[in-house]
Design a protein around this motif. Structure first.
Motif, mmCIF file in Angstrom:
data_model
loop_
_atom_site.group_PDB
_atom_site.id
_atom_site.type_symbol
_atom_site.label_atom_id
_atom_site.label_comp_id
_atom_site.label_asym_id
_atom_site.label_seq_id
_atom_site.Cartn_x
_atom_site.Cartn_y
_atom_site.Cartn_z
ATOM 1 N N GLY A 17 0.826 -1.212 0.000
ATOM 2 C CA GLY A 17 0.000 0.000 0.000
ATOM 3 C C GLY A 17 0.854 1.253 0.000
ATOM 4 O O GLY A 17 0.569 2.220 -0.703
ATOM 5 N N ARG A 89 -8.882 10.506 4.428
ATOM 6 C CA ARG A 89 -8.473 10.171 3.047
ATOM 7 C C ARG A 89 -7.257 9.270 3.042
ATOM 8 O O ARG A 89 -7.177 8.299 2.305
ATOM 9 C CB ARG A 89 -8.137 11.451 2.267
ATOM 10 C CG ARG A 89 -9.243 11.933 1.385
ATOM 11 C CD ARG A 89 -8.733 12.816 0.250
ATOM 12 N NE ARG A 89 -7.757 13.792 0.666
ATOM 13 C CZ ARG A 89 -8.062 14.990 1.141
ATOM 14 N NH1 ARG A 89 -9.307 15.361 1.252
ATOM 15 N NH2 ARG A 89 -7.120 15.838 1.504
ATOM 16 N N GLU A 92 -8.274 5.745 4.058
ATOM 17 C CA GLU A 92 -8.979 5.036 2.974
ATOM 18 C C GLU A 92 -8.023 4.615 1.862
ATOM 19 O O GLU A 92 -8.107 3.518 1.338
ATOM 20 C CB GLU A 92 -10.060 5.942 2.384
ATOM 21 C CG GLU A 92 -11.258 6.077 3.297
ATOM 22 C CD GLU A 92 -12.516 6.431 2.537
ATOM 23 O OE1 GLU A 92 -12.436 7.339 1.697
ATOM 24 O OE2 GLU A 92 -13.558 5.797 2.789
ATOM 25 N N LEU A 93 -7.090 5.519 1.544
ATOM 26 C CA LEU A 93 -6.116 5.234 0.489
ATOM 27 C C LEU A 93 -5.241 4.046 0.877
ATOM 28 O O LEU A 93 -4.986 3.135 0.078
ATOM 29 C CB LEU A 93 -5.253 6.482 0.274
ATOM 30 C CG LEU A 93 -4.338 6.501 -0.921
ATOM 31 C CD1 LEU A 93 -5.163 6.546 -2.205
ATOM 32 C CD2 LEU A 93 -3.415 7.735 -0.879
ATOM 33 N N ALA A 95 -5.938 1.650 3.002
ATOM 34 C CA ALA A 95 -6.732 0.412 3.007
ATOM 35 C C ALA A 95 -6.905 -0.100 1.577
ATOM 36 O O ALA A 95 -6.695 -1.277 1.280
ATOM 37 C CB ALA A 95 -8.090 0.666 3.648
ATOM 38 N N GLN A 96 -7.224 0.808 0.698
ATOM 39 C CA GLN A 96 -7.473 0.445 -0.699
ATOM 40 C C GLN A 96 -6.200 -0.086 -1.361
ATOM 41 O O GLN A 96 -6.202 -1.165 -1.961
ATOM 42 C CB GLN A 96 -7.957 1.695 -1.417
ATOM 43 C CG GLN A 96 -8.548 1.446 -2.774
ATOM 44 C CD GLN A 96 -8.810 2.787 -3.469
ATOM 45 O OE1 GLN A 96 -8.936 3.826 -2.816
ATOM 46 N NE2 GLN A 96 -8.858 2.756 -4.772
ATOM 47 N N ASN A 97 -5.097 0.643 -1.210
ATOM 48 C CA ASN A 97 -3.845 0.227 -1.853
ATOM 49 C C ASN A 97 -3.269 -1.053 -1.243
ATOM 50 O O ASN A 97 -2.484 -1.743 -1.873
ATOM 51 C CB ASN A 97 -2.798 1.341 -1.755
ATOM 52 C CG ASN A 97 -3.114 2.510 -2.660
ATOM 53 O OD1 ASN A 97 -3.874 2.362 -3.617
ATOM 54 N ND2 ASN A 97 -2.548 3.665 -2.367
ATOM 55 N N SER A 98 -3.642 -1.328 -0.008
ATOM 56 C CA SER A 98 -3.109 -2.532 0.643
ATOM 57 C C SER A 98 -4.040 -3.727 0.463
ATOM 58 O O SER A 98 -3.720 -4.835 0.886
ATOM 59 C CB SER A 98 -2.948 -2.304 2.158
ATOM 60 O OG SER A 98 -2.348 -1.083 2.421
ATOM 61 N N GLY A 99 -5.207 -3.483 -0.112
ATOM 62 C CA GLY A 99 -6.181 -4.560 -0.292
ATOM 63 C C GLY A 99 -6.754 -5.051 1.024
ATOM 64 O O GLY A 99 -7.105 -6.230 1.155
ATOM 65 N N ASP A 101 -9.641 -4.947 4.070
ATOM 66 C CA ASP A 101 -11.041 -4.572 4.250
ATOM 67 C C ASP A 101 -11.197 -3.771 5.547
ATOM 68 O O ASP A 101 -11.822 -4.207 6.507
ATOM 69 C CB ASP A 101 -11.923 -5.828 4.267
ATOM 70 C CG ASP A 101 -13.394 -5.462 4.285
ATOM 71 O OD1 ASP A 101 -13.719 -4.300 3.963
ATOM 72 O OD2 ASP A 101 -14.216 -6.324 4.649
ATOM 73 N N ARG A 103 -12.331 -0.038 7.015
ATOM 74 C CA ARG A 103 -13.075 1.159 6.590
ATOM 75 C C ARG A 103 -12.946 2.286 7.591
ATOM 76 O O ARG A 103 -12.753 2.055 8.784
ATOM 77 C CB ARG A 103 -14.544 0.807 6.429
ATOM 78 C CG ARG A 103 -14.737 -0.139 5.289
ATOM 79 C CD ARG A 103 -16.146 -0.583 5.173
ATOM 80 N NE ARG A 103 -16.163 -1.886 4.511
ATOM 81 C CZ ARG A 103 -17.256 -2.519 4.160
ATOM 82 N NH1 ARG A 103 -18.431 -1.971 4.424
ATOM 83 N NH2 ARG A 103 -17.195 -3.679 3.568
#
Ligand code: AMP
Length: 418
Positions: A17, A89, A92-93, A95-99, A101, A103
């Protein structure tokens, strides 16, 4: 020797991430803070502005979160909505880039409470926001505080001041006794530390960032320009014209003067926006977005814009009014020169205000250089109070105007972005 994120125990998923954000080497505060927070103790962390404090706490806290468990495990409290939005932000970034789950919910006072309640139904593991609204939602049983493992007080010295302490305490009291408390800031006064320790467990770990022990990064140059009070605005225009900053933040003490200053800049063809507490939520958000995106290159702000905001590419901070409190100077100047970038902090001061420059020098071990605009360029200066008097006669002390609003000139064209 520099450690990498692996040596600090950061998981592979999170390293991935970080790599997506081109972050591969931990900053000094991250090197110290990650193991300290992972160890579970209460922590007070002090490190210069722009040194990567957000990830210094988000990384170890992401590893503490059990993604299988729904509900608030981490709470981050901030003194301004803008900072809360920025931390949210980043969470969220990551979490998203690291895959992962994991929130995050942004819970701030001015935004619609219903939408926040809807968001909370998804049971996010991280809640970031302002104490008032978070407390409200805990009382409405929309946030379950009993699952909270860690509370972070970001820009925590501000949260320990008289206006915030009681509500911060009230939030902390809704959580279980064994939760961890982490406080971070570039400035931690003795009083703030004492108050924080009063809320923490006995063995608090104090962490200071890195080789540079100062609170202000060394890559920022500090200048002041001596000017007559009524020539301050003209001087600001000259500085902006001469320095051509890519992005400049202009600070005022009195939020009531911000709109007028923005109007005046726009009138002179300088695309500017303003951000201050009394402005509407959408105006504040739009101003910040326009500035981040480069649609306006000057952001006029009160001190709410000085805390924690990370806007890449801010090359100049200009104090049109200067703050009496050296801590405010530190946080304002710290909006430029982030992550080793070069920054220039220029204070436009009257002879009366010059004394505060000495206060800042003493408080933070800084060296200011006196400058002037000569032939459209910033040059070393030895101008004195007497020189100013010779030129324009004595002027009353005061900054960019008193409480009374000056009539704003009508912008001749729609340059202004709000
Ligand atoms: P902060 O002090 O948390 O506001 O972070 C300042 C800026 O540094 C942000 O834009 C971060 O994305 C960036 N940053 C944080 N950690 C690192 C790192 N280890 N290497 C490079 N940039 C970083």
């Amino acid at each position: 020797m520099e450690k990498d994120f692996m040596a600090l125990g950061v998981s592979e998923a999170l390293q991935k991430g970080l790599a997506a954000q081109r972050i591969t080497v931990p900053t000094p505060i991250q090197e110290k803070m990650i193991p300290a927070i992972a160890g579970g103790q209460d922590v007070i962390g002090r490190s210069e502005t722009g040194s990567g404090k957000t990830l210094a706490y988000l990384l170890p806290l992401f590893m503490k979160i059990d993604p299988q468990v729904r509900g608030t495990q981490i709470m981050v409290l901030t003194p301004t909505h803008e900072l809360a939005a920025q931390v949210h932000r980043q969470a969220e970034l990551l979490a998203q880039n690291s895959g992962l789950d994991i929130r995050s919910a942004l819970i701030i006072g001015t935004a619609g409470i219903r939408r926040q309640m809807e968001r909370l139904k998804e049971k996010p593991q991280i809640v970031v926001g302002s104490t008032g609204r978070i407390l409200d939602l805990i009382r409405k049983k929309k946030i379950q505080a009993h699952l909270v493992k860690t509370i972070v007080l970001d820009e925590g010295d501000r949260l320990m001041d008289d206006g915030n302490l009681a509500s911060v305490e009230a939030v902390i009291k809704t959580t279980l006794r064994d939760r961890q408390l982490v406080l971070l800031s570039a400035s931690v006064s003795e009083e703030a530390e004492k108050r924080a320790r009063g809320l923490m467990k006995e063995n608090v770990m104090f962490v200071e960032g890195g080789a540079q022990t100062g609170a202000v990064p060394e890559n920022i140059d500090h200048y002041f320009i001596l000017t007559a009070p009524r020539e301050k605005f003209v001087m600001l225009r000259k500085v902006l014209a001469g320095e051509k900053p890519e992005k400049a933040m202009v600070f005022l003490n009195n939020p009531e003067n911000i709109e007028v200053t923005v109007d005046k800049l726009c009138y002179h063809g300088i695309a500017a926006a303003g951000i201050y507490g009394l402005a509407g939520k959408t105006d504040r958000k739009n101003a910040l977005e326009d500035f981040r995106a480069g649609r306006v290159r000057v952001l006029v702000a009160s001190d709410i814009g000085a805390r924690g905001l990370d806007i890449p590419g801010v090359t100049h901070v200009i104090n049109l009014d200067i703050p009496e409190d050296p801590t405010h100077y530190l946080h304002r100047a710290g909006r430029c020169g982030r992550q080793q970038a070069k920054g220039t902090a220029i204070s436009i001061v009257t002879p009366y205000e010059r004394r505060w420059i000495h206060k800042y020098e003493k408080a933070w071990g800084l060296k200011f250089r006196q400058k002037d605009m000569v032939g459209g360029k910033l040059a070393d200066s030895t101008k004195t109070k007497k020189d100013l008097e010779k030129k324009g006669g004595k002027q009353p002390a005061g900054a960019s105007g008193g409480k009374k609003k000056a009539a704003a000139p009508k912008p001749p064209f729609a340059k202004r972005k709000k």
